[in-house]
Design a protein around this motif. Structure first.
Motif, PDB file in Angstrom:
ATOM      1  N   ALA A   2       0.844  -1.198   0.000  1.00  0.00           N
ATOM      2  CA  ALA A   2       0.000   0.000   0.000  1.00  0.00           C
ATOM      3  C   ALA A   2       0.879   1.246   0.000  1.00  0.00           C
ATOM      4  N   ILE A   3       0.511   2.197  -0.857  1.00  0.00           N
ATOM      5  CA  ILE A   3       1.270   3.440  -0.986  1.00  0.00           C
ATOM      6  C   ILE A   3       0.288   4.599  -1.007  1.00  0.00           C
ATOM      7  N   LEU A   4       0.575   5.632  -0.201  1.00  0.00           N
ATOM      8  CA  LEU A   4      -0.196   6.873  -0.249  1.00  0.00           C
ATOM      9  C   LEU A   4       0.508   7.796  -1.232  1.00  0.00           C
ATOM     10  N   VAL A   5      -0.231   8.262  -2.237  1.00  0.00           N
ATOM     11  CA  VAL A   5       0.332   9.116  -3.275  1.00  0.00           C
ATOM     12  C   VAL A   5      -0.357  10.477  -3.209  1.00  0.00           C
ATOM     13  N   VAL A   6       0.435  11.557  -3.139  1.00  0.00           N
ATOM     14  CA  VAL A   6      -0.119  12.911  -3.126  1.00  0.00           C
ATOM     15  C   VAL A   6      -0.511  13.271  -4.548  1.00  0.00           C
ATOM     16  N   LEU A   7      -1.748  13.771  -4.725  1.00  0.00           N
ATOM     17  CA  LEU A   7      -2.263  14.141  -6.041  1.00  0.00           C
ATOM     18  C   LEU A   7      -2.186  15.642  -6.298  1.00  0.00           C
ATOM     19  N   THR A   8      -2.123  16.439  -5.251  1.00  0.00           N
ATOM     20  CA  THR A   8      -2.173  17.885  -5.357  1.00  0.00           C
ATOM     21  C   THR A   8      -0.929  18.425  -6.060  1.00  0.00           C
ATOM     22  N   LEU A  28       4.576  18.978  10.443  1.00  0.00           N
ATOM     23  CA  LEU A  28       5.869  18.996  11.112  1.00  0.00           C
ATOM     24  C   LEU A  28       6.724  17.799  10.713  1.00  0.00           C
ATOM     25  N   ASP A  29       8.039  17.964  10.835  1.00  0.00           N
ATOM     26  CA  ASP A  29       8.951  16.908  10.405  1.00  0.00           C
ATOM     27  C   ASP A  29       9.043  15.722  11.370  1.00  0.00           C
ATOM     28  N   ASP A  30       8.353  15.779  12.515  1.00  0.00           N
ATOM     29  CA  ASP A  30       8.377  14.627  13.418  1.00  0.00           C
ATOM     30  C   ASP A  30       7.303  13.591  13.045  1.00  0.00           C
ATOM     31  N   ASN A  31       6.546  13.843  11.981  1.00  0.00           N
ATOM     32  CA  ASN A  31       5.571  12.867  11.484  1.00  0.00           C
ATOM     33  C   ASN A  31       6.282  11.835  10.622  1.00  0.00           C
ATOM     34  N   THR A  32       5.678  10.653  10.506  1.00  0.00           N
ATOM     35  CA  THR A  32       6.233   9.623   9.638  1.00  0.00           C
ATOM     36  C   THR A  32       6.200  10.096   8.187  1.00  0.00           C
ATOM     37  N   PHE A  33       5.103  10.753   7.793  1.00  0.00           N
ATOM     38  CA  PHE A  33       4.947  11.296   6.436  1.00  0.00           C
ATOM     39  C   PHE A  33       4.655  12.779   6.572  1.00  0.00           C
ATOM     40  N   HIS A  44      -1.864  15.935  11.692  1.00  0.00           N
ATOM     41  CA  HIS A  44      -3.193  15.951  11.080  1.00  0.00           C
ATOM     42  C   HIS A  44      -3.976  14.651  11.300  1.00  0.00           C
ATOM     43  N   CYS A  45      -3.361  13.529  10.944  1.00  0.00           N
ATOM     44  CA  CYS A  45      -4.070  12.247  11.086  1.00  0.00           C
ATOM     45  C   CYS A  45      -3.059  11.122  11.214  1.00  0.00           C
ATOM     46  N   GLU A  46      -3.588   9.936  11.480  1.00  0.00           N
ATOM     47  CA  GLU A  46      -2.727   8.764  11.489  1.00  0.00           C
ATOM     48  C   GLU A  46      -3.372   7.674  10.662  1.00  0.00           C
ATOM     49  N   ILE A  47      -2.535   6.859  10.048  1.00  0.00           N
ATOM     50  CA  ILE A  47      -2.978   5.730   9.244  1.00  0.00           C
ATOM     51  C   ILE A  47      -2.600   4.475  10.014  1.00  0.00           C
ATOM     52  N   LEU A  48      -3.587   3.643  10.281  1.00  0.00           N
ATOM     53  CA  LEU A  48      -3.371   2.417  11.045  1.00  0.00           C
ATOM     54  C   LEU A  48      -3.634   1.213  10.139  1.00  0.00           C
ATOM     55  N   LEU A  49      -2.715   0.258  10.122  1.00  0.00           N
ATOM     56  CA  LEU A  49      -2.932  -0.980   9.376  1.00  0.00           C
ATOM     57  C   LEU A  49      -3.518  -1.992  10.344  1.00  0.00           C
ATOM     58  N   ARG A  50      -4.780  -2.335  10.119  1.00  0.00           N
ATOM     59  CA  ARG A  50      -5.491  -3.302  10.970  1.00  0.00           C
ATOM     60  C   ARG A  50      -5.910  -4.483  10.096  1.00  0.00           C
ATOM     61  N   GLY A  51      -5.101  -5.519  10.111  1.00  0.00           N
ATOM     62  CA  GLY A  51      -5.357  -6.648   9.228  1.00  0.00           C
ATOM     63  C   GLY A  51      -5.221  -6.190   7.793  1.00  0.00           C
ATOM     64  N   SER A  52      -6.281  -6.384   6.988  1.00  0.00           N
ATOM     65  CA  SER A  52      -6.228  -5.944   5.593  1.00  0.00           C
ATOM     66  C   SER A  52      -6.823  -4.539   5.423  1.00  0.00           C
ATOM     67  N   GLU A 112      11.107   7.609   5.754  1.00  0.00           N
ATOM     68  CA  GLU A 112      11.623   7.726   4.399  1.00  0.00           C
ATOM     69  C   GLU A 112      10.474   7.846   3.421  1.00  0.00           C
ATOM     70  N   GLN A 113      10.701   8.649   2.412  1.00  0.00           N
ATOM     71  CA  GLN A 113       9.691   8.821   1.383  1.00  0.00           C
ATOM     72  C   GLN A 113      10.093   7.994   0.174  1.00  0.00           C
ATOM     73  N   THR A 114       9.099   7.518  -0.532  1.00  0.00           N
ATOM     74  CA  THR A 114       9.347   6.715  -1.706  1.00  0.00           C
ATOM     75  C   THR A 114       8.796   7.442  -2.913  1.00  0.00           C
ATOM     76  N   THR A 115       9.411   7.291  -4.020  1.00  0.00           N
ATOM     77  CA  THR A 115       8.899   7.886  -5.242  1.00  0.00           C
ATOM     78  C   THR A 115       8.456   6.755  -6.147  1.00  0.00           C
ATOM     79  N   LEU A 116       7.241   6.863  -6.675  1.00  0.00           N
ATOM     80  CA  LEU A 116       6.733   5.836  -7.577  1.00  0.00           C
ATOM     81  C   LEU A 116       7.436   5.952  -8.916  1.00  0.00           C
ATOM     82  N   THR A 117       7.875   4.836  -9.441  1.00  0.00           N
ATOM     83  CA  THR A 117       8.503   4.863 -10.750  1.00  0.00           C
ATOM     84  C   THR A 117       7.620   4.175 -11.784  1.00  0.00           C
TER      85      THR A 117
END
Length: 180
Positions: A2-8, A28-33, A44-52, A112-117
């Motif tokens: 799963a990848i969150l991609v910024v569209l803006t 702020l830079d103390d966030n994971t993203f 702002h928010c948090e993303i939790l992975l709960r099972g699927s 770490e941030q990832t860039t989609l290729t």
């Protein structure tokens, strides 16, 4: 995966792989993203992975968290759905046919941030040439309106009046001293 991609526009090259149980998103830079945009709250928010499931939980953000246009305090984000944080839109993407992984306890927790290729969504050159996307945000809203400058004007006027009064008092004292 799963990848969150910024569209803006302006931040569209940013993405983040969801590989840990809890991912925090904010300005702020103390966030994971980190998303450095004024409409995004510090935390702002948090993303939790709960099972699927990928669960989005708002952290009492100023400008709200929206899932497919609906304001939420908590909700399940499905692949392809749009998540809006303030004025920033993101989309959850997964590689075709893959499940959303349950993170292992040993998964790294760095931001770490990832860039989609791979070409898997995003914007085509033709879409970019059309100009800005319209209808996405209500710009007439007072939420992001420029704040009034009345307080600054009031302090300026009071400062000028005080300066003039002090000048007159000094001039009066000077004339009284010279008169004697």
């Amino acid at each position: 995966m799963a990848i969150l991609v910024v569209l803006t526009a302006g931040l569209a090259s940013r993405s983040h792989e969801l590989n840990v149980e809890k991912t925090t998103i904010g300005r702020l830079d103390d966030n994971t993203f980190q998303i450095p945009d004024p409409s995004v709250s510090s935390h702002h928010c948090e993303i939790l992975l709960r099972g699927s499931d990928v669960v989005v939980k708002d952290l009492d953000s100023t400008n709200g968290t929206f899932l497919n246009g609906n304001k939420i305090t908590e909700g399940v984000l499905k692949p392809g759905q749009t998540l809006r944080l303030g004025q920033i839109e993101l989309r959850l993407q997964t590689e075709a046919g893959t499940e959303i992984p349950t993170p292992s306890p040993a998964a790294k927790k760095s931001g770490e941030q990832t860039t989609l290729t791979k070409r898997g969504g995003g914007v085509s050159l033709n879409e970019l040439e059309k100009g800005p996307i319209t209808g996405g945000f209500d710009t007439s809203s007072k939420i992001f309106a420029k704040k009034s400058n009345k307080t600054n004007k009031l302090f300026l006027i009071i400062g000028i009046v005080v300066f003039v009064v002090i000048g007159l008092v000094i001039a009066y004292i000077f004339t009284q001293v010279n008169a004697h």
